[in-house]
Design a protein around this motif. Structure first.
Motif, PDB file in Angstrom:
ATOM      1  N   LEU A 171       0.729  -1.158   0.025  1.00  8.01           N
ATOM      2  CA  LEU A 171       0.080  -0.240  -0.201  1.00  8.01           C
ATOM      3  C   LEU A 171       0.874   1.300  -0.043  1.00  8.01           C
ATOM      4  CD1 LEU A 171      -2.992  -0.912   2.538  1.00  8.01           C
ATOM      5  CD2 LEU A 171      -3.154  -0.571  -0.080  1.00  8.01           C
ATOM      6  N   MET A 172       2.105   1.110   0.468  1.00  3.76           N
ATOM      7  CA  MET A 172       2.610   2.290   0.415  1.00  3.76           C
ATOM      8  C   MET A 172       3.345   2.731  -0.757  1.00  3.76           C
ATOM      9  SD  MET A 172       5.410   2.342   3.935  1.00  3.76           S
ATOM     10  CE  MET A 172       5.967   0.673   3.589  1.00  3.76           C
ATOM     11  N   VAL A 173       3.398   1.748  -1.801  1.00  2.00           N
ATOM     12  CA  VAL A 173       3.912   2.192  -3.213  1.00  2.00           C
ATOM     13  C   VAL A 173       2.814   2.026  -4.112  1.00  2.00           C
ATOM     14  CG1 VAL A 173       6.086   1.214  -2.722  1.00  2.00           C
ATOM     15  CG2 VAL A 173       4.324  -0.292  -3.428  1.00  2.00           C
ATOM     16  N   SER A 174       1.701   1.918  -3.626  1.00  2.00           N
ATOM     17  CA  SER A 174       0.136   1.923  -4.276  1.00  2.00           C
ATOM     18  C   SER A 174      -0.099   3.533  -4.918  1.00  2.00           C
ATOM     19  CB  SER A 174      -0.751   1.261  -3.615  1.00  2.00           C
ATOM     20  OG  SER A 174      -1.206   2.162  -2.466  1.00  2.00           O
ATOM     21  N   THR A 175      -1.139   3.793  -5.622  1.00  2.72           N
ATOM     22  CA  THR A 175      -1.437   4.950  -6.080  1.00  2.72           C
ATOM     23  C   THR A 175      -2.950   5.491  -5.235  1.00  2.72           C
ATOM     24  OG1 THR A 175      -2.751   4.043  -7.782  1.00  2.72           O
ATOM     25  CG2 THR A 175      -0.484   4.610  -8.299  1.00  2.72           C
ATOM     26  N   ILE A 176      -3.184   4.659  -4.081  1.00  5.75           N
ATOM     27  CA  ILE A 176      -4.282   4.930  -3.437  1.00  5.75           C
ATOM     28  C   ILE A 176      -4.181   6.375  -2.690  1.00  5.75           C
ATOM     29  CG2 ILE A 176      -5.595   4.337  -1.435  1.00  5.75           C
ATOM     30  CD1 ILE A 176      -5.068   1.358  -2.186  1.00  5.75           C
ATOM     31  N   ARG A 177      -5.035   7.162  -2.607  1.00  7.62           N
ATOM     32  CA  ARG A 177      -4.938   8.452  -2.006  1.00  7.62           C
ATOM     33  C   ARG A 177      -5.409   8.573  -0.515  1.00  7.62           C
ATOM     34  NH1 ARG A 177      -7.364  12.916  -6.310  1.00  7.62           N
ATOM     35  NH2 ARG A 177      -5.973  12.589  -7.873  1.00  7.62           N
ATOM     36  N   TYR A 178      -4.501   9.097   0.301  1.00  5.32           N
ATOM     37  CA  TYR A 178      -5.125   8.992   1.684  1.00  5.32           C
ATOM     38  C   TYR A 178      -5.123  10.547   2.211  1.00  5.32           C
ATOM     39  CZ  TYR A 178      -4.444   4.217   2.319  1.00  5.32           C
ATOM     40  OH  TYR A 178      -4.810   2.709   2.372  1.00  5.32           O
ATOM     41  N   PRO A 179      -5.696  11.104   2.995  1.00 11.36           N
ATOM     42  CA  PRO A 179      -5.749  12.366   3.318  1.00 11.36           C
ATOM     43  C   PRO A 179      -4.640  12.810   4.140  1.00 11.36           C
ATOM     44  CG  PRO A 179      -7.394  11.197   4.357  1.00 11.36           C
ATOM     45  CD  PRO A 179      -7.082  10.265   3.357  1.00 11.36           C
ATOM     46  N   VAL A 180      -4.116  13.817   4.132  1.00 10.85           N
ATOM     47  CA  VAL A 180      -3.109  14.620   5.083  1.00 10.85           C
ATOM     48  C   VAL A 180      -3.716  14.582   6.572  1.00 10.85           C
ATOM     49  CG1 VAL A 180      -2.093  15.788   3.182  1.00 10.85           C
ATOM     50  CG2 VAL A 180      -3.750  17.079   4.780  1.00 10.85           C
ATOM     51  N   LEU A 181      -3.057  14.633   7.695  1.00 11.40           N
ATOM     52  CA  LEU A 181      -3.233  14.843   8.858  1.00 11.40           C
ATOM     53  C   LEU A 181      -4.030  16.210   8.990  1.00 11.40           C
ATOM     54  CD1 LEU A 181      -2.771  13.575  11.536  1.00 11.40           C
ATOM     55  CD2 LEU A 181      -0.999  15.200  12.047  1.00 11.40           C
ATOM     56  N   PRO A 182      -5.105  16.192   9.544  1.00 12.42           N
ATOM     57  CA  PRO A 182      -6.193  17.275   9.841  1.00 12.42           C
ATOM     58  C   PRO A 182      -5.251  18.518  10.818  1.00 12.42           C
ATOM     59  CG  PRO A 182      -7.133  15.246  10.192  1.00 12.42           C
ATOM     60  CD  PRO A 182      -5.809  14.733  10.298  1.00 12.42           C
ATOM     61  N   LYS A 183      -5.767  19.468  10.219  1.00 20.14           N
ATOM     62  CA  LYS A 183      -5.108  20.676  11.251  1.00 20.14           C
ATOM     63  C   LYS A 183      -5.969  21.202  12.297  1.00 20.14           C
ATOM     64  CE  LYS A 183      -2.376  22.416   7.236  1.00 20.14           C
ATOM     65  NZ  LYS A 183      -2.494  21.323   6.166  1.00 20.14           N
ATOM     66  N   PRO A 184      -5.527  21.342  13.398  1.00 24.68           N
ATOM     67  CA  PRO A 184      -6.346  21.559  14.565  1.00 24.68           C
ATOM     68  C   PRO A 184      -6.735  22.889  14.466  1.00 24.68           C
ATOM     69  CG  PRO A 184      -4.191  21.252  15.148  1.00 24.68           C
ATOM     70  CD  PRO A 184      -3.912  20.792  13.747  1.00 24.68           C
TER      71      PRO A 184
END
Length: 258
Positions: A171-184
């Protein structure tokens, strides 16, 4: 001799601490203190978060900081978890165990190299592939939830763990998108109120499980990216393949035989 200090030393100091905690993880893993080694990876993750926060706070983000952060991540979230996994139980599987243990390091390094090449500026809306800290924390959370002794004694837990390790690496080298860490910030939560529910749910799980439920939090984030990718794939409109007679019909709605 005059030494010039700049604002960038503050975030870089946290990055150096990130590397140091990764080194402590390796030392403790080799000496059999597996839980302590896992805790040091969490300490690295905290420093990894703080260096970015301090860089934005002091407005001292730089290309040097980005490269140093990637090198730190390779050590703390690539090499350190790989050594921990091999020392914990994968050493019993011989060359196959070495190959599985190295997947976190190898795939993590490939992912970071791709990230640095594709990075434009110092902010992104999403990550392509599972971020290497998230992958490492998921593996450590597995150890914390079941316990090192149970993993060493139970081959079923080992086989499941091997599947988790390989999945995180791919999954690290996949092209699946993950959101960035939310900004508080109030603005962020106002624009995305669902994130409040997610944060409160995660805190509830941590309190109820007394910190051991981190596996469900990190594992849920990793799995959510896969599920969302499948959902987008299923919702994608399908293009109907045209037959030869369909092409004739589409070109002239009222065909006239000659």
């Amino acid at each position: 001799m005059r030494i010039r200090l700049s604002r960038s030393i503050i975030p870089n100091l946290f990055t150096v601490l990130n590397i140091f905690f990764g080194f402590l993880c390796i030392i403790n893993a080799m000496e059999g203190r597996f839980l302590l080694a896992g805790i040091y990876i969490f300490c690295s993750a905290i420093c990894d978060t703080l260096d970015g926060f301090m860089a934005r706070l002091t407005r001292s983000a730089s290309e040097f900081g980005v490269e140093l952060d990637s090198l730190a991540d390779v050590v703390s979230f690539g090499a350190a978890p790989s050594v921990l996994l091999h020392a914990l139980f994968l050493h019993a599987y011989g060359p196959l165990g070495m190959l599985v243990a190295s997947s976190q390091l190898v795939f993590g390094a490939l992912r970071l190299a791709r990230f640095n090449v594709q990075l434009v500026g110092f902010s992104k809306d999403y990550f392509v592939g599972v971020p290497i800290p998230l992958s490492a924390l998921t593996l450590v959370s597995y150890i914390i939830w079941f316990g090192p002794e149970a993993i060493i004694a139970d081959t079923m837990l080992q086989h499941i763990f091997i599947g988790v390790v390989i999945s995180c690496g791919l999954l690290m080298v996949s092209t699946i998108r993950y959101p960035v860490l939310p900004k508080p910030s109030l603005r962020y939560f106002r624009e995305k109120p669902f994130s409040i529910v997610v944060v409160l749910g995660g805190l509830t799980v941590l309190i109820v499980t007394q910190g051991r439920g981190l596996l469900f939090i990190f594992g849920g984030v990793v799995l959510s990216g896969v599920l969302l990718a499948l959902w987008r794939l299923l919702r994608r409109p399908r293009v109907r393949r045209l037959e030869p007679h369909d092409e004739a019909d589409s070109s002239d709605p009222f065909p006239i035989d000659s």
